[in-house]
Design a protein around this motif. Structure first.
Motif, PDB file in Angstrom:
ATOM      1  N   PRO A  35      38.186  39.878  44.241  1.00  0.00           N
ATOM      2  CA  PRO A  35      38.286  39.319  45.586  1.00  0.00           C
ATOM      3  C   PRO A  35      39.545  38.476  45.743  1.00  0.00           C
ATOM      4  CG  PRO A  35      36.735  38.066  44.280  1.00  0.00           C
ATOM      5  CD  PRO A  35      37.134  39.235  43.434  1.00  0.00           C
ATOM      6  N   SER A  36      39.846  38.103  46.972  1.00  0.00           N
ATOM      7  CA  SER A  36      40.995  37.238  47.232  1.00  0.00           C
ATOM      8  C   SER A  36      40.840  35.927  46.470  1.00  0.00           C
ATOM      9  CB  SER A  36      41.106  36.944  48.737  1.00  0.00           C
ATOM     10  OG  SER A  36      41.348  38.134  49.452  1.00  0.00           O
ATOM     11  N   GLY A  37      41.945  35.485  45.858  1.00  0.00           N
ATOM     12  CA  GLY A  37      41.930  34.219  45.142  1.00  0.00           C
ATOM     13  C   GLY A  37      41.408  34.285  43.724  1.00  0.00           C
ATOM     14  N   CYS A  38      41.203  35.511  43.189  1.00  0.00           N
ATOM     15  CA  CYS A  38      40.636  35.625  41.835  1.00  0.00           C
ATOM     16  C   CYS A  38      41.694  35.524  40.748  1.00  0.00           C
ATOM     17  CB  CYS A  38      39.864  36.936  41.688  1.00  0.00           C
ATOM     18  SG  CYS A  38      40.913  38.405  41.614  1.00  0.00           S
ATOM     19  N   GLY A  39      42.993  35.556  41.108  1.00  0.00           N
ATOM     20  CA  GLY A  39      44.058  35.419  40.124  1.00  0.00           C
ATOM     21  C   GLY A  39      44.787  36.710  39.798  1.00  0.00           C
ATOM     22  N   LYS A  40      44.422  37.810  40.451  1.00  0.00           N
ATOM     23  CA  LYS A  40      45.026  39.091  40.080  1.00  0.00           C
ATOM     24  C   LYS A  40      46.500  39.177  40.463  1.00  0.00           C
ATOM     25  CE  LYS A  40      43.097  41.416  44.199  1.00  0.00           C
ATOM     26  NZ  LYS A  40      42.506  40.187  44.841  1.00  0.00           N
ATOM     27  N   THR A  41      46.880  38.698  41.645  1.00  0.00           N
ATOM     28  CA  THR A  41      48.284  38.760  42.045  1.00  0.00           C
ATOM     29  C   THR A  41      49.125  37.774  41.243  1.00  0.00           C
ATOM     30  OG1 THR A  41      47.784  39.544  44.273  1.00  0.00           O
ATOM     31  CG2 THR A  41      49.898  38.434  43.962  1.00  0.00           C
ATOM     32  N   THR A  42      48.577  36.600  40.934  1.00  0.00           N
ATOM     33  CA  THR A  42      49.298  35.648  40.092  1.00  0.00           C
ATOM     34  C   THR A  42      49.549  36.241  38.712  1.00  0.00           C
ATOM     35  OG1 THR A  42      48.292  33.793  41.270  1.00  0.00           O
ATOM     36  CG2 THR A  42      49.247  33.323  39.114  1.00  0.00           C
ATOM     37  N   THR A  43      48.561  36.946  38.176  1.00  0.00           N
ATOM     38  CA  THR A  43      48.739  37.617  36.876  1.00  0.00           C
ATOM     39  C   THR A  43      49.860  38.643  36.955  1.00  0.00           C
ATOM     40  OG1 THR A  43      46.396  37.305  36.328  1.00  0.00           O
ATOM     41  CG2 THR A  43      47.593  39.029  35.129  1.00  0.00           C
ATOM     42  N   LEU A  44      49.878  39.429  38.027  1.00  0.00           N
ATOM     43  CA  LEU A  44      50.922  40.445  38.202  1.00  0.00           C
ATOM     44  C   LEU A  44      52.294  39.783  38.290  1.00  0.00           C
ATOM     45  CD1 LEU A  44      50.871  43.638  38.707  1.00  0.00           C
ATOM     46  CD2 LEU A  44      51.467  43.034  41.062  1.00  0.00           C
ATOM     47  N   ARG A  45      52.382  38.694  39.028  1.00  0.00           N
ATOM     48  CA  ARG A  45      53.665  38.017  39.208  1.00  0.00           C
ATOM     49  C   ARG A  45      54.140  37.362  37.901  1.00  0.00           C
ATOM     50  NH1 ARG A  45      55.711  37.097  44.117  1.00  0.00           N
ATOM     51  NH2 ARG A  45      56.536  35.066  43.515  1.00  0.00           N
ATOM     52  N   MET A  46      53.224  36.941  37.054  1.00  0.00           N
ATOM     53  CA  MET A  46      53.628  36.424  35.738  1.00  0.00           C
ATOM     54  C   MET A  46      54.180  37.550  34.874  1.00  0.00           C
ATOM     55  SD  MET A  46      50.994  33.414  34.548  1.00  0.00           S
ATOM     56  CE  MET A  46      49.472  34.341  34.728  1.00  0.00           C
ATOM     57  N   ILE A  47      53.581  38.735  34.946  1.00  0.00           N
ATOM     58  CA  ILE A  47      54.106  39.876  34.204  1.00  0.00           C
ATOM     59  C   ILE A  47      55.508  40.219  34.693  1.00  0.00           C
ATOM     60  CG2 ILE A  47      53.783  42.326  33.668  1.00  0.00           C
ATOM     61  CD1 ILE A  47      50.747  41.843  33.999  1.00  0.00           C
ATOM     62  N   ALA A  48      55.697  40.160  36.010  1.00  0.00           N
ATOM     63  CA  ALA A  48      56.992  40.494  36.600  1.00  0.00           C
ATOM     64  C   ALA A  48      58.055  39.441  36.318  1.00  0.00           C
ATOM     65  CB  ALA A  48      56.841  40.675  38.111  1.00  0.00           C
TER      66      ALA A  48
END
Length: 343
Positions: free
Chosen positions: A29-42
């Motif tokens: 869901p929104s706010g679960c940390g998935k996009t932040t994880t992706l941005r750390m990989i990037a």
């Protein structure tokens, strides 16, 4: 990896190994940390703690361009004043690649995504699906070992979304590189991925193949979020179980149904026709049952032969083998190989 913003914990000790050449979806869901994880990989966010290894090389300290990754943003971020060819060639141009080579590579990438015929159109002259293909070509032209996709299908209409996700799967298989794809769509993750990583509150709830996540959800959150399951705490049994909505049988008389198994007395609250199936929402009549709301899916022909109406009192029954035990504690993410993930 861990990411904190001041006192706020956005990603909490995520520990995950993604096999080379796998299609991995970060789902939640929104706010679960998935996009932040992706941005750390990037490399667009710096991890507060932890290590990032790609191809056996620690890259967490490197700038985005040196990591061997490429990112396709949700907004596509195409330059409005450049045509498709120059949009795709922009990355190699910034890396100092000569004009003839970068334009040749750009044409090859446009051909790969079936956009070569529109090479000289501006982004404003393209449909949403065409812009998405150009953005994908621009990400691939740098020849990354890992392609990162941040909800790339969210702006497309449902029909086009199905077409483009098939194209993504084709390209990933053809190129043989690792795709890490962020989505909040369960259907999208199931259709595309070799590895589904379900996230909640900055942590990994479960990481497994789509079939394993659906058939054997690890926690109550996963069972509810993936859908197609009831989470039940039956009387006389410790802990929670997940029972698929299509594995529950209904009868009116409350007598012993063929096959036996655990049962609950319930009342039909809604009946929804969905074409090939009918979904019923029930309210359990036993106050000792933790999950008082149940969903049951019946094939259309079975429902037509034996319909149920709102306010009918029924007995819901399932086989003991169909009650999958759940854990309140997320299991550790396994170190899987691509062979183990692919049916």
């Amino acid at each position: 990896m861990t990411k904190r913003y001041g006192a706020a914990l956005a990603v909490d000790s995520v520990d995950l190994k993604i096999p080379a050449g796998a299609y991995c979806c970060l789902l939640g869901p929104s706010g679960c940390g998935k996009t932040t994880t992706l941005r750390m990989i990037a490399g667009h966010e710096t991890a507060t703690d932890g290590h990032l290894v790609i191809g056996g090389r620690e890259v967490g300290h490197l700038p985005p361009a040196a990591r061997g990754t490429a990112m396709m943003f949700q907004s596509y971020a195409l330059f409005p004043h450049l045509d498709c060819l120059d949009n795709v060639a922009f990355g190699p141009r910034m890396r100092g690649v000569d004009k003839a080579t970068r334009r040749r590579r750009a044409r090859e990438m446009l051909a790969l995504v079936q956009m070569e015929a529109l090479a000289h159109r501006l982004p404003a002259q393209l449909s949403g699906g065409q812009q998405q293909r150009v953005a994908l070509a621009r990400a691939l032209v740098t020849e990354p070992s890992v392609l990162l996709l941040d909800e790339p299908l969210s702006a497309l209409d449902p029909f086009l979304r199905i077409q483009v996700r098939a194209e993504l799967k084709r390209l990933q298989a053809e190129l043989g590189i690792t795709f890490i794809h962020v989505t909040h769509s369960q259907e999208e993750a199931m259709a595309l991925s070799d590895l589904v990583v379900v996230m909640n509150n900055g942590r990994i709830e479960q990481a497994a193949s789509p079939r394993e996540v659906f058939a054997r959800p690890g926690t109550a959150f996963v069972a509810r979020f993936i859908g197609g399951h009831n989470v039940i705490a039956p009387p006389g049994r410790d802990g929670l179980v997940a029972v698929r909505t299509d594995r529950i049988r209904l009868s009116r008389d409350g007598g012993a149904d063929e096959g036996g198994g655990p049962s609950l007395a319930a009342r039909v609250e809604t009946v929804e026709y969905q074409g090939s199936f009918v979904q019923l929402r029930l309210r359990a009549l036993d106050a000792r049952v933790a999950a008082t709301e149940l969903f049951v899916v019946l094939p259309d022909d079975a429902f037509a032969a034996r319909p149920f109406l709102v306010d009918d009192d029924v007995t819901a029954r399932w086989a003991e083998a169909d009650a999958h035990p759940l854990s309140d504690v997320p299991p550790p993410a396994p170190a899987l190989t691509l062979k183990e993930l692919t049916p």
